[in-house]
Design a protein around this motif. Structure first.
Motif, short mmCIF file in Angstrom:
data_model
loop_
_atom_site.label_atom_id
_atom_site.label_comp_id
_atom_site.label_asym_id
_atom_site.label_seq_id
_atom_site.Cartn_x
_atom_site.Cartn_y
_atom_site.Cartn_z
N PHE A 14 34.30 33.86 25.03
CA PHE A 14 34.06 35.29 25.17
C PHE A 14 33.46 35.54 26.54
O PHE A 14 32.45 34.92 26.91
N CYS A 15 34.06 36.44 27.29
CA CYS A 15 33.65 36.66 28.68
C CYS A 15 33.94 38.10 29.07
O CYS A 15 34.43 38.90 28.27
N THR A 16 33.65 38.43 30.33
CA THR A 16 33.98 39.75 30.85
C THR A 16 35.45 39.78 31.26
O THR A 16 36.11 38.75 31.42
N GLN A 17 35.96 41.00 31.44
CA GLN A 17 37.36 41.16 31.83
C GLN A 17 37.63 40.47 33.17
O GLN A 17 38.66 39.81 33.35
N GLY A 18 36.69 40.56 34.09
CA GLY A 18 36.90 39.99 35.41
C GLY A 18 36.99 38.48 35.42
O GLY A 18 37.61 37.89 36.30
N ALA A 19 36.35 37.83 34.43
CA ALA A 19 36.35 36.37 34.38
C ALA A 19 37.49 35.80 33.55
O ALA A 19 37.77 34.60 33.61
N TYR A 35 35.76 40.49 26.05
CA TYR A 35 35.08 41.57 25.34
C TYR A 35 33.68 41.87 25.87
O TYR A 35 33.11 42.90 25.52
N LEU A 36 33.10 40.97 26.65
CA LEU A 36 31.75 41.23 27.14
C LEU A 36 31.77 42.35 28.18
O LEU A 36 32.66 42.40 29.03
#
Length: 279
Positions: A14-19, A35-36
């Motif tokens: 689970f990570c940010t869109q950019g990662a 989703y973060l």
């Protein structure tokens, strides 16, 4: 990839869109969920702003709630969760991660807290303090010092990890260092297997796998459920520490100072095979 190198199956990140794209590029086997929340989520609406680059408290709360609604339905599918590696210090990310951590603890899912997850716990020890279950914190010497200060205990000495575990009143502690020390409120195990100073975040992934297996083993015990020997969390800590240290030692012998985390990960499977064979 360390999870399945020791015998696990599927890994979700689970990570940010950019990662997300970068992480997915590491391996096609990784299941990546972007989703973060992150900085770009602060640009959702102009009317929600309180000033340049700032969202109102209500708008930030909604961003976090939206992430929680996306993440929590996945939790029942997981045998173990690792919170921390690569998390960063973004406030919206940490707020979301702390809520997820609370959900994991309440559901009794084995939990490993490492890296920036320890920073989060250091700021709010109540996230894990007094929580009884399969929970392990994995600080290095600096991180242990910060946690000890936050909890008002002495961070020096051979039993520092045990004192920290007592103060936490529930979670176990795996202190990483020249000797790895796994401790709970009642005792400790030490792993002095030769290793390497370069271990990266590999240990937390292996530990999560071991904790999931230990939990399943406990659930399958027959009779009155009594057991002999150290608690399952400490055994998981010792087993993962032993395997990662052996793998790091082999990787360093092959690559020397050019060794990186992928070299260590490549050695995990052979080390497990050598230790347990076909069992």
């Amino acid at each position: 990839m360390m999870w399945w190198n020791v015998g696990s199956d599927i890994a979700h990140v689970f990570c940010t869109q950019g990662a997300a794209t970068v992480i997915k590029g590491y391996s096609p086997e990784l299941i990546v969920h972007p989703y973060l929340p992150a900085g770009e989520d602060r640009d959702d609406t102009e009317k929600a702003r309180e000033g340049p680059g700032l969202l109102s408290k209500e708008a930030e709360d909604e961003v976090v709630e939206r992430a929680i609604r996306a993440i929590t339905p996945w939790l029942p599918k997981f045998d173990a969760v690792v919170v921390g590696p690569g998390l960063g210090r973004d406030d919206l990310v940490l707020r979301t991660a702390s809520r997820v951590l609370q959900e994991v603890v309440e559901r009794g899912i084995p939990l490993v807290v490492d890296a920036d997850g320890l920073w989060m716990v250091n700021s709010a020890p109540a996230l894990v303090k007094g929580k009884h279950g399969a929970i392990v914190l994995t600080p290095n010497v600096v991180e242990l010092g910060r946690l000890a200060e936050a909890l008002g205990v002495e961070a020096k000495g051979a039993d520092a990890a045990r004192r920290l575990a007592r103060a936490l009143d529930g979670p176990a502690v795996l202190q990483k260092g020249r000797v790895d020390v796994a401790a709970d409120a009642h005792g400790q195990l030490e792993c002095e297997e030769p290793g390497s100073l370069r271990r990266g975040d590999v240990l937390s992934g292996c530990l999560a796998a071991f904790m999931a297996w230990m939990q399943r083993g406990q659930e399958s015990w027959a009779g009155d459920g009594t057991r002999q020997g150290p608690p399952a969390a400490l055994l998981a800590c010792y087993g993962s520490s032993l395997i990662v240290r052996k793998a790091a030692h082999r990787a360093y012998a092959c690559k020397g100072r050019a060794m990186g985390a992928p070299d260590l990960i490549d050695q995990l499977g052979p080390v497990v095979d050598d230790l347990v064979g076909d069992h």
